[in-house]
Design a protein around this motif. Sequence first.
Motif, mmCIF file in Angstrom:
data_model
loop_
_atom_site.group_PDB
_atom_site.id
_atom_site.type_symbol
_atom_site.label_atom_id
_atom_site.label_comp_id
_atom_site.label_asym_id
_atom_site.label_seq_id
_atom_site.Cartn_x
_atom_site.Cartn_y
_atom_site.Cartn_z
ATOM 1 N N UNK A 164 0.854 -1.173 0.000
ATOM 2 C CA UNK A 164 0.000 0.000 0.000
ATOM 3 C C UNK A 164 0.893 1.226 0.000
ATOM 4 N N UNK A 165 0.695 2.129 -0.959
ATOM 5 C CA UNK A 165 1.511 3.319 -1.108
ATOM 6 C C UNK A 165 0.675 4.523 -0.723
ATOM 7 N N UNK A 175 -13.118 3.896 13.822
ATOM 8 C CA UNK A 175 -12.164 3.960 12.705
ATOM 9 C C UNK A 175 -11.876 2.571 12.128
ATOM 10 N N UNK A 176 -12.950 1.814 11.892
ATOM 11 C CA UNK A 176 -12.799 0.537 11.212
ATOM 12 C C UNK A 176 -12.642 -0.657 12.103
ATOM 13 N N UNK A 210 -4.181 3.210 3.063
ATOM 14 C CA UNK A 210 -3.745 2.862 4.409
ATOM 15 C C UNK A 210 -4.255 3.761 5.508
ATOM 16 N N UNK A 211 -5.007 4.821 5.187
ATOM 17 C CA UNK A 211 -5.515 5.733 6.196
ATOM 18 C C UNK A 211 -6.800 5.244 6.824
ATOM 19 N N UNK A 212 -7.231 5.891 7.921
ATOM 20 C CA UNK A 212 -8.479 5.480 8.586
ATOM 21 C C UNK A 212 -9.698 5.847 7.748
ATOM 22 N N UNK A 213 -10.747 5.058 7.883
ATOM 23 C CA UNK A 213 -11.963 5.295 7.109
ATOM 24 C C UNK A 213 -12.777 6.407 7.750
ATOM 25 N N UNK A 214 -13.690 6.973 6.946
ATOM 26 C CA UNK A 214 -14.602 8.012 7.420
ATOM 27 C C UNK A 214 -16.037 7.513 7.282
ATOM 28 N N UNK A 236 -10.146 -1.534 2.498
ATOM 29 C CA UNK A 236 -9.461 -2.828 2.580
ATOM 30 C C UNK A 236 -9.428 -3.250 4.038
ATOM 31 N N UNK A 237 -9.696 -4.510 4.286
ATOM 32 C CA UNK A 237 -9.615 -5.070 5.636
ATOM 33 C C UNK A 237 -8.242 -5.707 5.806
#
Length: 314
Positions: free
Chosen positions: A4-5, A80-81, A98-102, A146-147
């Motif tokens: 993941x970039x 946050x997921x 790779x960041x937290x979901x909203x 992505x999980x």
Amino acid sequence: MSELVTGEAVALELRPARLPSRALAVLLDLIVVMVVYIAVTIAVVTASASLDDAAQVALSIAVFLLVLVGGPIAVETLSHGRSLGKLAVGLRVVRDDGGPIRFRHALVRGAIGVVEILLTFGVVACIASLVSARGRRLGDVFAGTLVVRERIPVAPSGFVPPPPPWLAGRFSELDLSAVPDGLWLAIRQYLTRMHQLDPQVGWAMAERLASDLATRTGAPVPRDVPPGAYLAAVVQERQARESRRAFGSATAGAGPSPAVGPAPGAGAQGGHANQWARPTDPSSPPPLSEESSAGPRPTVPSEGRPASGFVPPA
């Protein structure tokens, strides 16, 4: 391992969750949600016993939407997921970068999850997760999520050996911008497993990786530097640059400085000499010493004594 970039071009080593762990997390979440749904339904039916049938149906639909649909969306947004099932299994929902979901990510996942999990008993979600290369269901595809697994066992061979001290700061002028993340990952995997490889195979692999790295950087590998030590020194230089970019100029003076010591060809390289030295071929004969290669050394007669060592009588 998934590559993941992020937006800053930093590769994150995250491991996507597969179907068994995701199914267990969903099962735990469904158990909790169904218990809450049954309790809320009993309470609503008891409180609305005096209402007509139309009102009771409307309340049933509202309870279904609020508990079975709105509940998971609210939990994933606030945590946050991390739902209860994912927290128990060690999973988390993140964005593609790779960041937290909203809220919008949780809303899309929850809305599509009603169809592919609740209405089809998870059949559509299982098929989509098996087909996807990263185990994503349709809700993840449309939401851009992505999980991943948060609890990953640490391998005992994850230590990257440091380069020899006489290489500290030698490659500070290299241009590392053209080196791809895949090559960095291959170099790191080699350095962490170099002691588990056959010496001849490990040396050949180090030469190939060093050649690829030199092609990307535009500077040849120094002839007096073993390929494994060259890879370790360049990786250390990259880590030092990332630390300076992350923590600012406060750590600029804390980096390794060029050590004053023996020349690269000298024998006083400490414990790194055997670590980075070229492995010897057991089929080749041992090297001849100076005395054996030059033949027997002639005896030099001393003053007043012949070469044979015989002393004539007086």
